[in-house]
Motif scaffolding. Sequence first.
Motif, PDB file in Angstrom:
ATOM      1  N   THR A 113      10.435   7.316  -2.623  1.00 24.96           N
ATOM      2  CA  THR A 113      10.506   6.034  -3.328  1.00 24.96           C
ATOM      3  C   THR A 113       9.138   5.350  -3.349  1.00 24.96           C
ATOM      4  O   THR A 113       8.153   5.900  -2.877  1.00 24.96           O
ATOM      5  CB  THR A 113      11.518   5.109  -2.627  1.00 24.96           C
ATOM      6  OG1 THR A 113      11.272   5.174  -1.220  1.00 24.96           O
ATOM      7  CG2 THR A 113      12.939   5.537  -2.893  1.00 24.96           C
ATOM      8  N   SER A 114       9.101   4.111  -3.861  1.00 23.31           N
ATOM      9  CA  SER A 114       7.825   3.403  -4.027  1.00 23.31           C
ATOM     10  C   SER A 114       7.338   2.819  -2.694  1.00 23.31           C
ATOM     11  O   SER A 114       8.113   2.614  -1.760  1.00 23.31           O
ATOM     12  CB  SER A 114       7.989   2.270  -5.041  1.00 23.31           C
ATOM     13  OG  SER A 114       8.732   1.213  -4.470  1.00 23.31           O
ATOM     14  N   VAL A 115       6.049   2.518  -2.659  1.00 23.39           N
ATOM     15  CA  VAL A 115       5.450   1.835  -1.503  1.00 23.39           C
ATOM     16  C   VAL A 115       6.109   0.456  -1.308  1.00 23.39           C
ATOM     17  O   VAL A 115       6.209  -0.045  -0.185  1.00 23.39           O
ATOM     18  CB  VAL A 115       3.922   1.691  -1.693  1.00 23.39           C
ATOM     19  CG1 VAL A 115       3.302   0.778  -0.655  1.00 23.39           C
ATOM     20  CG2 VAL A 115       3.264   3.069  -1.649  1.00 23.39           C
ATOM     21  N   CYS A 116       6.589  -0.146  -2.411  1.00 19.24           N
ATOM     22  CA  CYS A 116       7.219  -1.475  -2.335  1.00 19.24           C
ATOM     23  C   CYS A 116       8.363  -1.495  -1.316  1.00 19.24           C
ATOM     24  O   CYS A 116       8.593  -2.505  -0.647  1.00 19.24           O
ATOM     25  CB  CYS A 116       7.765  -1.892  -3.692  1.00 19.24           C
ATOM     26  SG  CYS A 116       6.527  -1.924  -4.990  1.00 19.24           S
ATOM     27  N   ILE A 117       9.086  -0.394  -1.225  1.00 22.74           N
ATOM     28  CA  ILE A 117      10.219  -0.327  -0.298  1.00 22.74           C
ATOM     29  C   ILE A 117       9.734  -0.540   1.137  1.00 22.74           C
ATOM     30  O   ILE A 117      10.325  -1.301   1.914  1.00 22.74           O
ATOM     31  CB  ILE A 117      10.932   1.047  -0.426  1.00 22.74           C
ATOM     32  CG1 ILE A 117      11.458   1.250  -1.845  1.00 22.74           C
ATOM     33  CG2 ILE A 117      12.043   1.194   0.598  1.00 22.74           C
ATOM     34  CD1 ILE A 117      12.571   0.330  -2.258  1.00 22.74           C
ATOM     35  N   GLU A 118       8.626   0.102   1.477  1.00 13.34           N
ATOM     36  CA  GLU A 118       8.078  -0.056   2.834  1.00 13.34           C
ATOM     37  C   GLU A 118       7.438  -1.433   3.009  1.00 13.34           C
ATOM     38  O   GLU A 118       7.466  -2.016   4.088  1.00 13.34           O
ATOM     39  CB  GLU A 118       7.027   1.032   3.100  1.00 13.34           C
ATOM     40  CG  GLU A 118       7.638   2.423   3.180  1.00 13.34           C
ATOM     41  CD  GLU A 118       6.625   3.514   3.494  1.00 13.34           C
ATOM     42  OE1 GLU A 118       5.477   3.398   3.023  1.00 13.34           O
ATOM     43  OE2 GLU A 118       6.985   4.463   4.210  1.00 13.34           O
ATOM     44  N   CYS A 119       6.860  -1.936   1.935  1.00 13.04           N
ATOM     45  CA  CYS A 119       6.201  -3.250   1.974  1.00 13.04           C
ATOM     46  C   CYS A 119       7.224  -4.350   2.262  1.00 13.04           C
ATOM     47  O   CYS A 119       7.017  -5.210   3.116  1.00 13.04           O
ATOM     48  CB  CYS A 119       5.533  -3.490   0.624  1.00 13.04           C
ATOM     49  SG  CYS A 119       4.023  -4.431   0.682  1.00 13.04           S
ATOM     50  N   ALA A 163       5.998   6.241  -1.214  1.00 12.71           N
ATOM     51  CA  ALA A 163       5.963   5.662   0.131  1.00 12.71           C
ATOM     52  C   ALA A 163       5.560   6.719   1.152  1.00 12.71           C
ATOM     53  O   ALA A 163       5.528   7.911   0.852  1.00 12.71           O
ATOM     54  CB  ALA A 163       7.331   5.098   0.478  1.00 12.71           C
ATOM     55  N   GLY A 164       5.251   6.268   2.357  1.00 14.35           N
ATOM     56  CA  GLY A 164       4.903   7.198   3.423  1.00 14.35           C
ATOM     57  C   GLY A 164       3.813   6.642   4.330  1.00 14.35           C
ATOM     58  O   GLY A 164       3.711   7.013   5.491  1.00 14.35           O
ATOM     59  N   CYS A 165       3.005   5.723   3.784  1.00 14.13           N
ATOM     60  CA  CYS A 165       1.903   5.155   4.568  1.00 14.13           C
ATOM     61  C   CYS A 165       2.385   3.959   5.379  1.00 14.13           C
ATOM     62  O   CYS A 165       1.652   3.427   6.208  1.00 14.13           O
ATOM     63  CB  CYS A 165       0.788   4.711   3.634  1.00 14.13           C
ATOM     64  SG  CYS A 165       1.352   3.445   2.487  1.00 14.13           S
ATOM     65  N   GLY A 166       3.619   3.483   5.098  1.00 14.64           N
ATOM     66  CA  GLY A 166       4.081   2.259   5.738  1.00 14.64           C
ATOM     67  C   GLY A 166       3.510   1.010   5.079  1.00 14.64           C
ATOM     68  O   GLY A 166       3.465  -0.048   5.682  1.00 14.64           O
ATOM     69  N   ARG A 202       0.029  10.028  10.086  1.00 11.38           N
ATOM     70  CA  ARG A 202       0.195  10.897  11.254  1.00 11.38           C
ATOM     71  C   ARG A 202       1.647  10.963  11.719  1.00 11.38           C
ATOM     72  O   ARG A 202       2.083  11.966  12.272  1.00 11.38           O
ATOM     73  CB  ARG A 202      -0.753  10.499  12.389  1.00 11.38           C
ATOM     74  CG  ARG A 202      -0.474   9.171  13.013  1.00 11.38           C
ATOM     75  CD  ARG A 202      -1.560   8.810  14.021  1.00 11.38           C
ATOM     76  NE  ARG A 202      -1.035   7.779  14.896  1.00 11.38           N
ATOM     77  CZ  ARG A 202      -0.510   8.021  16.088  1.00 11.38           C
ATOM     78  NH1 ARG A 202      -0.513   9.228  16.573  1.00 11.38           N
ATOM     79  NH2 ARG A 202       0.001   7.050  16.802  1.00 11.38           N
ATOM     80  N   GLY A 203       2.404   9.925  11.417  1.00 10.25           N
ATOM     81  CA  GLY A 203       3.839   9.964  11.713  1.00 10.25           C
ATOM     82  C   GLY A 203       4.528  11.067  10.910  1.00 10.25           C
ATOM     83  O   GLY A 203       5.374  11.797  11.430  1.00 10.25           O
ATOM     84  N   GLN A 204       4.156  11.186   9.645  1.00  9.55           N
ATOM     85  CA  GLN A 204       4.736  12.250   8.814  1.00  9.55           C
ATOM     86  C   GLN A 204       4.319  13.622   9.323  1.00  9.55           C
ATOM     87  O   GLN A 204       5.108  14.567   9.306  1.00  9.55           O
ATOM     88  CB  GLN A 204       4.296  12.093   7.347  1.00  9.55           C
ATOM     89  CG  GLN A 204       5.033  10.983   6.615  1.00  9.55           C
ATOM     90  CD  GLN A 204       4.939  11.126   5.095  1.00  9.55           C
ATOM     91  OE1 GLN A 204       4.162  11.909   4.572  1.00  9.55           O
ATOM     92  NE2 GLN A 204       5.741  10.344   4.392  1.00  9.55           N
ATOM     93  N   LEU A 205       3.066  13.731   9.779  1.00  5.98           N
ATOM     94  CA  LEU A 205       2.586  15.010  10.301  1.00  5.98           C
ATOM     95  C   LEU A 205       3.372  15.395  11.558  1.00  5.98           C
ATOM     96  O   LEU A 205       3.826  16.533  11.699  1.00  5.98           O
ATOM     97  CB  LEU A 205       1.089  14.914  10.608  1.00  5.98           C
ATOM     98  CG  LEU A 205       0.444  16.168  11.201  1.00  5.98           C
ATOM     99  CD1 LEU A 205       0.547  17.334  10.223  1.00  5.98           C
ATOM    100  CD2 LEU A 205      -1.013  15.910  11.565  1.00  5.98           C
ATOM    101  N   LEU A 206       3.567  14.411  12.427  1.00  2.00           N
ATOM    102  CA  LEU A 206       4.299  14.690  13.667  1.00  2.00           C
ATOM    103  C   LEU A 206       5.751  15.044  13.383  1.00  2.00           C
ATOM    104  O   LEU A 206       6.318  15.942  14.011  1.00  2.00           O
ATOM    105  CB  LEU A 206       4.218  13.494  14.622  1.00  2.00           C
ATOM    106  CG  LEU A 206       2.860  13.310  15.306  1.00  2.00           C
ATOM    107  CD1 LEU A 206       2.794  11.954  15.998  1.00  2.00           C
ATOM    108  CD2 LEU A 206       2.598  14.439  16.304  1.00  2.00           C
ATOM    109  N   GLN A 207       6.355  14.333  12.398  1.00  2.00           N
ATOM    110  CA  GLN A 207       7.740  14.646  12.042  1.00  2.00           C
ATOM    111  C   GLN A 207       7.848  16.049  11.461  1.00  2.00           C
ATOM    112  O   GLN A 207       8.830  16.755  11.680  1.00  2.00           O
ATOM    113  CB  GLN A 207       8.285  13.605  11.061  1.00  2.00           C
ATOM    114  CG  GLN A 207       8.860  12.374  11.736  1.00  2.00           C
ATOM    115  CD  GLN A 207       9.963  12.736  12.721  1.00  2.00           C
ATOM    116  OE1 GLN A 207      11.024  13.199  12.347  1.00  2.00           O
ATOM    117  NE2 GLN A 207       9.707  12.542  14.010  1.00  2.00           N
TER     118      GLN A 207
END
Lengths: 276, 395
Positions: free
Chosen positions: A179-185, A208-211, A158-163
């Motif tokens: 980039t990969s999910v690992c970056i957020e992890c 990435a994108g889900c946090g 929802r953060g991406q939607l709001l942005q």
Amino acid sequence: MQHTSATPIAWPESIEHGQSPSLAVWKFASCDGCQLSLLDCEDELMAVAGRVAISYFPEATTAMVDGPYDVSLVEGSITTEHDAARILDIRRQSRLLVTIGACATAGGIQALRNGRDVDGFTSIVYAHPEYITTLATSTPIADHVRVDLELRGCPIDRGQLLQTLAALLNRHALRLPTTSVCIECKARQTSCVMVAHGTPCLGPVTQAGCGALCPSFHRGCYGCFGPMESPNVPALRTQLGLLGLAGVDIDRLLNTFNTTAFAELEQTQIDERAPS
Amino acid sequence: MRRWLEVESGVVSGEPSIGQPGGQPIDWWVMRAGDLHRFISLLKSEFDEVIGPVAVDGVIRLRPIESADDLPTGFTEQQETGSYRLLETGTSLRFSYGLGPDSLKSIVHPPRSPVWTMRRHDGTLIVDQALHGTTTRAVIGARACDLRALDILERTQTGGQHTDPAFAVHRQGLFLVAIDCSHPAPTCFCDTGGDGPVADHGYDIAITELDHPNGIVYLVRVGTDHGRSLIESLHLAPAPRTFLEHRDHQHRSISREFIRELPKDAAKVVRLADHPHWNDVAERCLTCGNCTAVCPTCFCTDMDDIVGLDGETATRTRVWDTCFSMEYSHLGPGPHRTSPAARYRQWLSHKLGTWHDQFGESGCVGCGRCITWCPVGIDLTAEVESLGRPVEANA
């Protein structure tokens, strides 16, 4: 980490004229979860409602205004002849078309039917299969019409939607990670579930994108955001095998919400590397 | 003999002034478990935050602690390429573990760091620079390689013409309690890639956990006046010479545990830009960026801007970036390091090669974090070794 979306977006002219842009939200074959992500923006919902004219959103309101629309958010995949025709009409009525969620961007879990015996499934599932009219495939919206922007995920973030809405309303560049999910992890300092627990995880090949939500609950990523910018699926398969996963289990892991995306990539990469 | 052993043997055999109460100043003190509790209570009263090793989610991580009870007593770990497993030892040792994924970088150069907020007011834009606070932090458990990495990182962030204000503030508030490494992981190679496992500089207080036949004790030495004043306020006993001899013995036995080494010609071979081995690594590399995130000296960042829906406010945050991201090299026409081979080569050739040209030293301290936390277990020491092999004529 954050990056400009591949498609430059032409913001609707109505914003320049000081009007509230009109917003429509459409549903195709899907679970409604991505539309609910918009309704779930509790704190920001009033701000959204104040800045856009919500013209068509049956999930939220029975009031419906005829098109054309400045922005259409499209959820779901194309699975019937009727929907294949409907999306053409929606495209014609929409200045900007944004697909939301894995069904719309990749065909969704229902794309598991692709390449299989759909008539056979229908005869097993339905008491009166003769009432069912369906296509043999579930396909992403972009296979049918031009799409201006894709928001991935099952559901979307929802953060991406709001942005996206903020970028649209305020006419600034939108940046989405590739980039990969690992970056957020690693950024949220979650311990790697694959390295520390031996849990199979698609994080290294997923965008990435889900946090990094699932690993933060000690679950492996199941790839709902689809492939990252340069996913090395064969290398991850090798490692998943070392973790004790059988080939068929790796296939299952790669074939969920972005059913064909990872598998097709893997085949391309294997072909590229094969000695000619 | 390796450099760190020379330093250590100098301390032990060179008749150190151990000192006596009321006479010479004390150089070595001894702490028992109860003293350790008193020590951490003292740190809690002296600093805004005390950070130490904690066993959490199956990993020993640096986290805020409340007391010595939070330390990973009886835990160790097993590390291999792409693998980390927490294990129970059944002992009362508190610091008998190899490095976890956290280095001091996470504290002085955090993954997300506010830069400014902007707001519209009467038709003008007002920018408020982020304040980084003056939080003071004591960190228990920094290893020698972490201290060395902090030095390297500090040179990159404050050594040039422009100082990073956030880094400077975080660094200034840092009080470092080093713990000598007693348990190098099989992925470590600080004896060839860095300065060795014993802290010889850069700490306020340094502690050796001594697994002595008569019980576990902690030998304490100080590196700064601040460290000395804190330790003296605990009224600890000076360490007997036999303890120091035991410590020397313990350190010597560690030197036999290193199984990996960084080839001596690393700085040279990583510059072989056309070596076919880069493509070999690229077939295994996921370009996920885990190695750069856990590297204690990788410092690259990007800016993340969030604009409010109302268009009246915006915030800019500095976030960790990675040279494994394609977009990291995005210039006008697009990314210029599109192949995974080019991105791996960028990382390794900077870390081990051009870092020397830029900062006068290597960017690697031999901590081995990139080896353990690479999901597919790519081992930079092995890759450097392969790069050093002659290229076959038909390769």
